[in-house]
Enzyme design. Structure first.
Site, mmCIF file in Angstrom:
data_model
loop_
_atom_site.group_PDB
_atom_site.id
_atom_site.type_symbol
_atom_site.label_atom_id
_atom_site.label_comp_id
_atom_site.label_asym_id
_atom_site.label_seq_id
_atom_site.Cartn_x
_atom_site.Cartn_y
_atom_site.Cartn_z
ATOM 1 N N CYS A 47 0.837 -1.195 0.000
ATOM 2 C CA CYS A 47 0.000 0.000 0.000
ATOM 3 C C CYS A 47 0.874 1.248 0.000
ATOM 4 O O CYS A 47 1.872 1.313 0.741
ATOM 5 C CB CYS A 47 -0.918 -0.004 1.226
ATOM 6 S SG CYS A 47 -2.025 1.421 1.321
ATOM 7 N N HIS B 146 -9.119 -3.565 -2.409
ATOM 8 C CA HIS B 146 -8.147 -2.794 -1.632
ATOM 9 C C HIS B 146 -8.498 -1.304 -1.633
ATOM 10 O O HIS B 146 -8.533 -0.656 -0.573
ATOM 11 C CB HIS B 146 -6.753 -3.009 -2.226
ATOM 12 C CG HIS B 146 -5.661 -2.289 -1.511
ATOM 13 N ND1 HIS B 146 -4.697 -2.942 -0.779
ATOM 14 C CD2 HIS B 146 -5.355 -0.963 -1.417
ATOM 15 C CE1 HIS B 146 -3.856 -2.052 -0.251
ATOM 16 N NE2 HIS B 146 -4.236 -0.845 -0.640
ATOM 17 N N GLU B 147 -8.776 -0.752 -2.819
ATOM 18 C CA GLU B 147 -9.039 0.685 -2.930
ATOM 19 C C GLU B 147 -10.394 1.064 -2.334
ATOM 20 O O GLU B 147 -10.532 2.119 -1.693
ATOM 21 C CB GLU B 147 -8.960 1.140 -4.394
ATOM 22 C CG GLU B 147 -7.635 0.856 -5.085
ATOM 23 C CD GLU B 147 -6.421 1.365 -4.317
ATOM 24 O OE1 GLU B 147 -6.563 2.302 -3.513
ATOM 25 O OE2 GLU B 147 -5.327 0.810 -4.522
ATOM 26 N N HIS C 23 -10.247 1.529 1.303
ATOM 27 C CA HIS C 23 -9.748 2.854 1.689
ATOM 28 C C HIS C 23 -10.899 3.857 1.845
ATOM 29 O O HIS C 23 -10.863 4.732 2.718
ATOM 30 C CB HIS C 23 -8.769 3.393 0.650
ATOM 31 C CG HIS C 23 -7.352 2.953 0.851
ATOM 32 N ND1 HIS C 23 -6.637 3.228 2.007
ATOM 33 C CD2 HIS C 23 -6.506 2.266 0.041
ATOM 34 C CE1 HIS C 23 -5.421 2.725 1.895
ATOM 35 N NE2 HIS C 23 -5.310 2.133 0.719
#
Length: 213
Positions: A146, A189-190, A193
């Site tokens: 990351c 993953h994004e 966030h």
């Protein structure tokens, strides 16, 4: 005296109401607060933005917050400049990655860039208000890093092999798409966030599950 004080009070209230409405309108028109808009417009579209790191306390607090939705509008100058600067950041040699989310540069909006390894030439594409509607039961094991967690990478076993994704385009079209493999991992993953979640949170769950077995 009472009359004059009453008139003064009424005028003050009207001015406060006007200021409040004007401020709200400003935020509504751009979709960003004045502070955020100033940050975005402090440089042109080719200038990368600073990537927040969990090693800094103030950065970490921002990274843990949830992002608000964004109003798709191709004519919004601030939004267009931000999308381009976010792309400049993820493709910059100092912070190069396969994806990036708006919170990683201090903008709490649901905007991400993802490199599509499932398409010819592996293009980067931008997604507004992305949401995963369905996760497959089948999982994949993959090593993740990351931009906001420097000098570290870990292997996770909890990412879905396939996802069903909905999102908006800059032209305000809502689309649905099925994504699989490594590209599905990038999306997961994004989008994490955008909800204040880091891949380390999944790692901790992985460890906890292993200990329980």
């Amino acid at each position: 005296m009472v009359y004059i004080k009453t008139i003064t009070l009424v005028v003050t209230l009207v001015l406060l109401l006007f200021t409040s409405c004007s401020s709200s309108k400003n935020i509504t028109e751009t979709g960003f607060s004045k502070t955020t808009a100033k940050l975005i417009m402090s440089a042109d579209h080719l200038k990368p933005m600073r990537v927040l790191k969990i090693t800094q306390k103030k950065d970490s607090l921002v990274l843990r917050q949830k992002s608000s939705t964004v109003i798709p509008d191709k004519n919004n100058i601030v939004l267009r400049n931000f999308i381009k600067r976010l792309y400049a950041t993820v493709t910059d040699s100092a912070s190069m990655g396969v994806g990036i989310a708006a919170p990683q540069v201090g903008v709490l909006k649901q905007i991400i860039w993802v490199q599509r390894f499932d398409k010819p030439d592996f293009p980067f594409e931008v997604y507004l208000n992305p949401k995963i509607e369905n996760y497959s039961k089948s999982k994949q094991t993959v090593k993740e890093g990351c931009l906001s967690i420097p000098n570290r990478s870990e292997t996770l076993n909890t990412r879905a092999e396939n996802i069903l994704l909905t999102y908006h385009t800059l032209e305000n079209k809502q689309l649905t798409e099925s994504v699989s493999g490594f590209t599905a991992v990038i999306f997961q993953h994004e989008i994490d966030h955008l909800n204040g979640i880091l891949y380390l949170d999944h790692l901790q769950r992985d460890i906890a599950n292993t200990l329980q077995q």
